[in-house]
Design a protein around this motif. Structure first.
Motif, PDB file in Angstrom:
ATOM      1  N   PRO A  53       0.791  -1.237   0.000  1.00 16.82           N
ATOM      2  CA  PRO A  53       0.000   0.000   0.000  1.00 16.82           C
ATOM      3  C   PRO A  53       0.821   1.284   0.000  1.00 16.82           C
ATOM      4  O   PRO A  53       0.424   2.276  -0.609  1.00 16.82           O
ATOM      5  CB  PRO A  53      -0.853  -0.122   1.263  1.00 16.82           C
ATOM      6  N   LEU A  54       1.973   1.295   0.672  1.00 13.62           N
ATOM      7  CA  LEU A  54       2.791   2.511   0.761  1.00 13.62           C
ATOM      8  C   LEU A  54       3.445   2.844  -0.586  1.00 13.62           C
ATOM      9  O   LEU A  54       3.643   4.024  -0.901  1.00 13.62           O
ATOM     10  CB  LEU A  54       3.861   2.359   1.849  1.00 13.62           C
ATOM     11  N   ARG A  55       3.765   1.829  -1.363  1.00 15.02           N
ATOM     12  CA  ARG A  55       4.421   2.051  -2.659  1.00 15.02           C
ATOM     13  C   ARG A  55       3.421   2.117  -3.809  1.00 15.02           C
ATOM     14  O   ARG A  55       3.797   2.359  -4.954  1.00 15.02           O
ATOM     15  CB  ARG A  55       5.425   0.919  -2.919  1.00 15.02           C
ATOM     16  N   TYR A  56       2.141   1.897  -3.498  1.00 13.59           N
ATOM     17  CA  TYR A  56       1.104   1.859  -4.536  1.00 13.59           C
ATOM     18  C   TYR A  56       1.041   3.120  -5.411  1.00 13.59           C
ATOM     19  O   TYR A  56       1.034   3.017  -6.641  1.00 13.59           O
ATOM     20  CB  TYR A  56      -0.255   1.579  -3.887  1.00 13.59           C
ATOM     21  N   PRO A  57       1.011   4.333  -4.822  1.00 16.17           N
ATOM     22  CA  PRO A  57       0.925   5.539  -5.655  1.00 16.17           C
ATOM     23  C   PRO A  57       2.105   5.692  -6.624  1.00 16.17           C
ATOM     24  O   PRO A  57       1.946   6.216  -7.723  1.00 16.17           O
ATOM     25  CB  PRO A  57       0.895   6.689  -4.642  1.00 16.17           C
ATOM     26  N   THR A  58       3.277   5.223  -6.192  1.00 19.54           N
ATOM     27  CA  THR A  58       4.474   5.340  -7.036  1.00 19.54           C
ATOM     28  C   THR A  58       4.471   4.290  -8.140  1.00 19.54           C
ATOM     29  O   THR A  58       4.735   4.607  -9.315  1.00 19.54           O
ATOM     30  CB  THR A  58       5.750   5.169  -6.173  1.00 19.54           C
ATOM     31  N   ILE A  59       4.162   3.040  -7.772  1.00 20.77           N
ATOM     32  CA  ILE A  59       4.200   1.949  -8.750  1.00 20.77           C
ATOM     33  C   ILE A  59       3.089   2.087  -9.787  1.00 20.77           C
ATOM     34  O   ILE A  59       3.312   1.953 -10.990  1.00 20.77           O
ATOM     35  CB  ILE A  59       4.106   0.575  -8.039  1.00 20.77           C
ATOM     36  N   MET A  60       1.873   2.355  -9.326  1.00 22.23           N
ATOM     37  CA  MET A  60       0.704   2.372 -10.223  1.00 22.23           C
ATOM     38  C   MET A  60       0.305   3.797 -10.614  1.00 22.23           C
ATOM     39  O   MET A  60      -0.879   4.131 -10.706  1.00 22.23           O
ATOM     40  CB  MET A  60      -0.477   1.649  -9.569  1.00 22.23           C
TER      41      MET A  60
END
Length: 310
Positions: free
Chosen positions: A127-134
Motif C-alpha cells: 500500500p505505501l508504494r502503490y501511488p508510485t508503482i501504479m
C-alpha cells in the motif's frame, strides 16, 4: 486477404435450425447485446465523467468495459441478424475478419484482467508504494502493451486461419467463425495447426487463469493483517474480480485447450464467454461496487437536474 482455397463464402448453421427457436434466439440475444452495450457504455461514461473514479482500478475497468463491448460486437450482431435469415452466408474475408476481431478483443480482455489483478496485488500487499508503482504513466504504458500483445496474438491466429485450404463443403456448424470450427472444414491434416492453436490461445487462457488465481490467493492471504473495514472493502473488490475471471476463463479453457474435437455443448459454451460474460461484467462490477453505484447516481442526478433547468 489471400485465399488458399476455392471457397469464397461459408454458411453458418447457427445455434438452431428450427424457425421458432430462431425467433427466440433473436429476442434473447437482442436483449443481451443491447444490455451489454448499454451496461458497458454506462461504465465507460461514468468513469470518464466522475472525479472520484480516477484510481488505476477504474482506469483498467474502463478498458475492460471497452474490450467487453467490442468482444460482444464481434459475434452478437451477426448471430442476431442470422437468426432471421433463411441462409446464413458469411464471405471468406468477413470470416477471417471475425476471427481476427474475436481474438483481438478476447485477448485484450484477458490482459486487462491480469492488469486489474496486478493493481489489486500492489494496492493490498504494498500500500505505501502503490501511488508510485501504479501511477498514471505506468498504467498507460501497461494498457498500450496489452493492445500490442492482443494484436500480436490475433495476428498469429489469422495467419493460422489463412493457411487453411478449403475445398468444400462450406458449412460451419457454429454461429461464428473461429479456428476450431474452421479446422473441421480444412482439406489437410490439421494436427500441427491445432497444436499451434493450443500452444497459443490455449496457453494464454490456461497460464493467465493460473497466474490470476495464484495472485488472488496471495492477496486474500495477505488480508489477515488488515483491519475489518479494509478486509471488507478488499474482499468485495476481489470477489467481483474472481467471479469475472472464473466466468470468462472456464469456457475459454474448455474450447482452446483440447484436441480438434467438437462437442454438442461447444456453441453454448462459446455463447457464454463471448456474449454472456460481457453482459454480466457490468452487473458484477456495479452491483458489488458502492463507488461505481454512487458515481452513476451522481452522474444521472446532474444530467436530470441540468435537463430540468432548461
Amino acid at each position: 486477404m489471400q485465399q488458399n482455397n476455392s471457397v469464397t463464402e461459408f454458411i453458418l448453421l447457427g445455434l438452431t435450425q428450427d424457425p421458432m427457436r430462431q425467433k427466440v434466439v433473436f429476442v434473447i440475444f437482442s436483449i443481451l447485446y443491447v444490455g451489454t452495450v448499454v451496461g458497458n457504455l454506462l461504465i465507460i461514461v461514468t468513469i470518464k465523467s466522475s472525479r472520484t473514479l480516477g484510481s488505476p482500478m477504474y482506469f483498467f475497468l474502463f478498458y475492460l468495459s471497452l474490450a467487453d463491448s467490442c468482444f460482444s460486437t464481434s459475434t452478437a450482431p451477426r448471430l442476431i441478424v442470422d437468426s432471421l435469415s433463411a441462409k446464413k452466408i458469411i464471405t471468406y474475408n468477413e470470416c477471417m475478419t471475425q476471427v481476427f476481431a474475436l481474438h483481438l478483443f478476447g485477448s485484450m480482455e484477458i490482459f486487462v484482467l491480469i492488469l486489474m489483478a496486478v493493481d489489486r496485488y500492489v494496492a493490498i500487499c504494498m500500500p505505501l508504494r502503490y501511488p508510485t508503482i501504479m501511477r498514471r504513466q505506468v498504467c498507460t504504458i501497461l494498457i498500450v502493451l496489452a493492445w500490442i500483445g492482443s494484436f500480436i496474438h490475433s495476428t498469429a491466429q489469422i495467419i493460422l486461419a489463412l493457411r487453411l485450404p478449403f475445398c468444400g463443403p462450406s458449412l460451419i456448424d457454429h454461429y461464428c467463425c473461429d479456428l476450431q470450427p474452421l479446422l473441421k472444414l480444412a482439406c489437410m491434416d490439421t494436427y500441427k495447426i491445432n497444436l499451434l492453436l493450443v500452444s497459443n490461445s490455449g496457453a494464454i487462457c490456461s497460464s493467465s487463469f493460473v497466474i490470476l488465481m495464484i495472485s488472488y490467493i496471495v492477496i486474500l492471504h495477505s488480508l489477515r493483517n488488515h483491519s475489518a473495514e479494509g478486509k471488507k472493502k478488499a474482499l468485495s473488490t476481489c470477489t467481483s474480480h474472481i467471479i469475472v475471471v472464473i466466468l470468462f476463463f472456464g469456457p475459454c479453457i474448455f474450447i482452446y485447450t483440447r484436441p480438434p474435437t467438437t462437442f454438442p455443448m461447444d456453441k453454448m459454451v462459446t455463447v457464454f464467454y463471448t456474449i454472456g460474460t460481457p453482459f454480466l461484467n457490468p452487473l458484477i462490477y456495479t452491483l458489488r461496487n458502492a463507488e461505481v453505484k454512487n458515481a452513476m447516481k451522481k452522474l444521472w442526478h446532474i444530467k436530470i437536474t441540468s435537463e430540468s433547468k432548461r
